[in-house]
Design a protein around this motif. Structure first.
Motif, short mmCIF file in Angstrom:
data_model
loop_
_atom_site.label_atom_id
_atom_site.label_comp_id
_atom_site.label_asym_id
_atom_site.label_seq_id
_atom_site.Cartn_x
_atom_site.Cartn_y
_atom_site.Cartn_z
N GLN A 127 0.80 -1.19 -0.14
CA GLN A 127 -0.04 0.12 0.00
C GLN A 127 0.83 1.24 -0.02
OE1 GLN A 127 -3.51 0.29 2.46
NE2 GLN A 127 -3.27 -2.03 3.15
N LEU A 128 1.87 1.36 0.65
CA LEU A 128 2.99 2.35 0.56
C LEU A 128 3.40 2.62 -0.57
CD1 LEU A 128 4.99 2.21 3.86
CD2 LEU A 128 3.24 3.57 3.74
N ALA A 129 4.02 1.43 -1.10
CA ALA A 129 4.33 1.68 -2.71
C ALA A 129 3.22 2.33 -3.51
CB ALA A 129 4.93 0.34 -3.17
N GLU A 130 2.12 1.86 -3.57
CA GLU A 130 1.31 2.27 -4.56
C GLU A 130 0.83 3.81 -4.28
OE1 GLU A 130 -3.47 1.41 -5.67
OE2 GLU A 130 -2.22 0.04 -4.27
N ARG A 131 0.83 4.10 -3.02
CA ARG A 131 0.76 5.92 -2.62
C ARG A 131 1.90 6.46 -3.20
NH1 ARG A 131 -2.17 7.77 1.56
NH2 ARG A 131 -1.41 9.64 0.77
N LEU A 132 3.11 5.71 -2.91
CA LEU A 132 4.26 6.66 -3.17
C LEU A 132 4.58 6.77 -4.94
CD1 LEU A 132 6.52 4.95 -0.57
CD2 LEU A 132 5.93 7.30 -0.72
N ALA A 133 4.16 5.84 -5.47
CA ALA A 133 4.42 5.99 -6.93
C ALA A 133 3.70 7.30 -7.72
CB ALA A 133 4.00 4.56 -7.77
N ASP A 134 2.75 7.67 -7.03
CA ASP A 134 2.01 8.67 -7.59
C ASP A 134 2.35 10.05 -6.94
OD1 ASP A 134 0.31 6.92 -9.22
OD2 ASP A 134 -1.20 6.78 -7.48
N GLN A 135 3.26 9.98 -6.09
CA GLN A 135 3.40 11.14 -5.27
C GLN A 135 4.38 12.18 -6.07
OE1 GLN A 135 2.33 12.61 -2.31
NE2 GLN A 135 3.81 14.44 -2.48
N ARG A 136 4.19 13.28 -5.94
CA ARG A 136 5.03 14.52 -6.49
C ARG A 136 6.42 14.47 -5.62
NH1 ARG A 136 5.88 19.01 -3.80
NH2 ARG A 136 3.67 18.41 -2.99
N PRO A 137 7.49 14.39 -6.13
CA PRO A 137 8.84 14.63 -5.05
C PRO A 137 8.96 15.86 -4.33
CG PRO A 137 9.63 14.46 -7.30
CD PRO A 137 7.79 14.16 -7.42
N PHE A 138 9.32 15.88 -3.37
CA PHE A 138 9.53 17.10 -2.49
C PHE A 138 10.86 17.77 -2.59
CE2 PHE A 138 6.35 14.63 -0.26
CZ PHE A 138 5.54 15.69 0.27
N TRP A 139 11.85 17.08 -3.61
CA TRP A 139 13.00 17.72 -4.13
C TRP A 139 13.35 17.03 -5.70
CZ3 TRP A 139 13.86 15.18 0.64
CH2 TRP A 139 14.51 13.87 0.30
N ARG A 140 14.09 17.66 -6.26
CA ARG A 140 14.05 16.88 -7.65
C ARG A 140 15.10 15.77 -7.55
NH1 ARG A 140 17.34 19.80 -13.06
NH2 ARG A 140 16.89 17.83 -14.15
N PRO A 141 14.34 14.66 -7.92
CA PRO A 141 15.05 13.31 -7.71
C PRO A 141 16.58 13.43 -8.10
CG PRO A 141 12.90 12.94 -8.21
CD PRO A 141 13.21 14.22 -8.64
N GLY A 142 17.43 12.93 -7.11
CA GLY A 142 19.01 12.73 -7.38
C GLY A 142 19.72 13.85 -7.14
N THR A 143 19.05 14.98 -6.75
CA THR A 143 19.93 16.40 -6.42
C THR A 143 20.53 16.64 -5.23
OG1 THR A 143 17.91 17.45 -6.36
CG2 THR A 143 18.98 17.39 -8.50
N ALA A 144 19.72 15.70 -4.45
CA ALA A 144 19.76 15.89 -2.99
C ALA A 144 19.36 14.85 -2.03
CB ALA A 144 18.83 17.45 -2.30
N PHE A 145 19.61 14.80 -0.88
CA PHE A 145 19.20 13.41 0.06
C PHE A 145 18.61 13.64 1.08
CE2 PHE A 145 23.19 14.10 2.07
CZ PHE A 145 23.08 13.48 3.32
N GLY A 146 17.57 13.03 1.71
CA GLY A 146 17.00 13.03 3.11
C GLY A 146 16.60 11.75 3.22
N TYR A 147 16.33 11.37 4.61
CA TYR A 147 16.11 10.18 5.08
C TYR A 147 14.63 9.80 4.89
CZ TYR A 147 16.13 6.48 8.67
OH TYR A 147 15.96 5.42 9.54
N HIS A 148 14.78 8.80 4.08
CA HIS A 148 13.08 8.08 3.79
C HIS A 148 12.70 7.48 5.06
CE1 HIS A 148 14.30 10.06 0.04
NE2 HIS A 148 13.11 9.79 -0.45
N ALA A 149 12.45 7.88 6.00
CA ALA A 149 12.50 6.94 7.45
C ALA A 149 11.40 6.11 7.13
CB ALA A 149 12.27 8.08 8.53
N MET A 150 10.22 6.35 6.91
CA MET A 150 9.24 5.60 6.93
C MET A 150 8.66 4.74 5.93
SD MET A 150 8.18 6.16 10.18
CE MET A 150 6.58 5.45 10.55
#
Length: 381
Positions: free
Chosen positions: A130-153
């Motif tokens: 269920q998490l993966a299905e929601r995340l597939a549609d989610q707009r990223p919070f920064w441009r993918p690959g340009t920075a990093f942040g802990y994807h904790a959950m």
């Protein structure tokens, strides 16, 4: 009344028992914890206090170590390729500008989908699909690959969906078949019902007045990256400390935070990763350990708002927590205080669990002195 220290240490590791006893003597009377370590596949430390030797605890993000070990095995097999785009395995992930992201960057916390705009329900948090299905549609919070942040959950669910698409098996199933069962590890991604009586309910953090003042002085609004990453922006904000106490989470074993283990299970898994254990060859070849233990994301973590370092999924433990460890040490700590890692240079595999949620979250402070005592003894062998 100080808790009695139980268990054994190998010759040369007597100082570790003394260090553990000294720490426990200074703790609350209700302290419960376990400490275990292997050196070159041989168990050299097996200690506990205030609990049973085979008690099981929620280990929060130490679970991620098991998830990344599964991915490392599949990369080693050739089933997964680090520099392929995630969409090669999971086409739906391309939505909202994420199509160019590679598996390498996904593992290194560079995807930018640390959560969703509206957060997750408890049922979703417990279920990686269920998490993966929601995340597939989610707009990223920064441009993918340009920075990093802990994807904790969510990092375990992201990696797990790639595993499922590539193998037809869930990450939890691959872990059970290739890692947990062959080594009889007391580290579960999905706790079987017969083991439920061994689970010890995690106790909440009990900060001192000074510690509480620090917590109160650093509030985070519900729509910050930190809050989104820890699901505090949900209609019912997540109380991280209570997650392992929820039967649904224990039963499903989400690969980011839902593992249940003893210190023996944590240390045993990392021992199997780098050393011959019980006549079985190491799970990972040295080149695989080196690849996953290379620095991939180093610097300012957008979620943690602090200096962090990650390899391919694994925390760079020698950089962040224990600078005395060898370069390329792979491991992961958990919010409740657990810590686990493998140092390929010394052959040390370490596991620690405790019942009470530690301040301020992450590897409990005592890990530094305990791990250093074991590392010193290991180098003296």
């Amino acid at each position: 009344m100080t808790q009695e220290i139980h268990g054994t240490v190998a010759d040369g590791f007597e100082g570790v028992r003394e260090e553990f006893a000294a720490f426990v003597a200074g703790e609350r009377p209700d302290y419960e914890g376990q400490l275990c370590a292997y050196v070159h596949g041989r168990k050299v430390v097996d200690l506990w206090a205030g609990t049973e030797a085979d008690a099981l605890y929620g280990v929060f993000s130490s679970t991620k170590g098991a998830a990344y070990l599964v991915v490392a095995l599949l990369v080693q097999d050739g089933t997964l390729e680090l520099d392929r785009k995630v969409t090669y395995y999971w086409p739906e992930f391309a939505a909202e500008g994420k199509g160019a992201l590679t598996l390498r960057d996904l593992l290194a916390h560079r995807a930018g989908v640390v959560g969703t705009d509206s957060g997750f329900t408890l049922a979703e948090l417990a279920d990686d699909r269920q998490l993966a299905e929601r995340l597939a549609d989610q707009r990223p919070f920064w441009r993918p690959g340009t920075a990093f942040g802990y994807h904790a959950m969510v990092s375990g669910a992201l990696a797990g969906e790639v595993v499922r698409r590539a193998t037809g098996r869930t990450l939890q199933e691959v872990y059970q078949e290739r890692i947990r069962t062959p080594y009889a590890l007391d580290f579960h991604l999905g706790l079987p019902a017969p083991h439920e009586p061994r689970f010890r309910t995690i106790q909440p953090m009990d900060p001192t007045p000074e510690q509480q003042a620090l917590l109160d002085a650093t509030p985070t609004g519900p729509h910050t990256l930190t809050s989104i990453a820890f699901n505090r922006n949900a209609t019912e904000p997540t109380d991280l400390a209570s997650l392992p106490n929820m039967p649904l989470v224990r039963a499903k074993g989400p690969a980011s935070v839902g593992g249940v283990a003893s210190a023996r299970g944590l240390a045993g898994m990392y021992a199997a990763a780098i050393s011959e254990v019980g006549g079985q060859a190491p799970l990972l070849k040295p080149d695989t350990v080196a690849e996953f233990g290379q620095f991939h994301s180093v610097g300012y973590d957008l979620v943690s708002r602090a200096h962090r370092a990650f390899g391919l999924g694994f925390q760079m433990t020698a950089d962040v927590a224990h600078p005395f460890l060898g370069a390329g040490t792979i491991g992961h700590s958990g919010a409740g205080g657990s810590q686990a890692f493998a140092d390929p240079w010394s052959g040390l595999a370490y596991g620690y669990t405790r019942r009470r949620f530690a301040f301020p979250g992450g590897a409990a402070p005592e890990n530094d002195r305990l791990a250093q005592a074991i590392h010193t003894a290991a180098l003296a062998l």
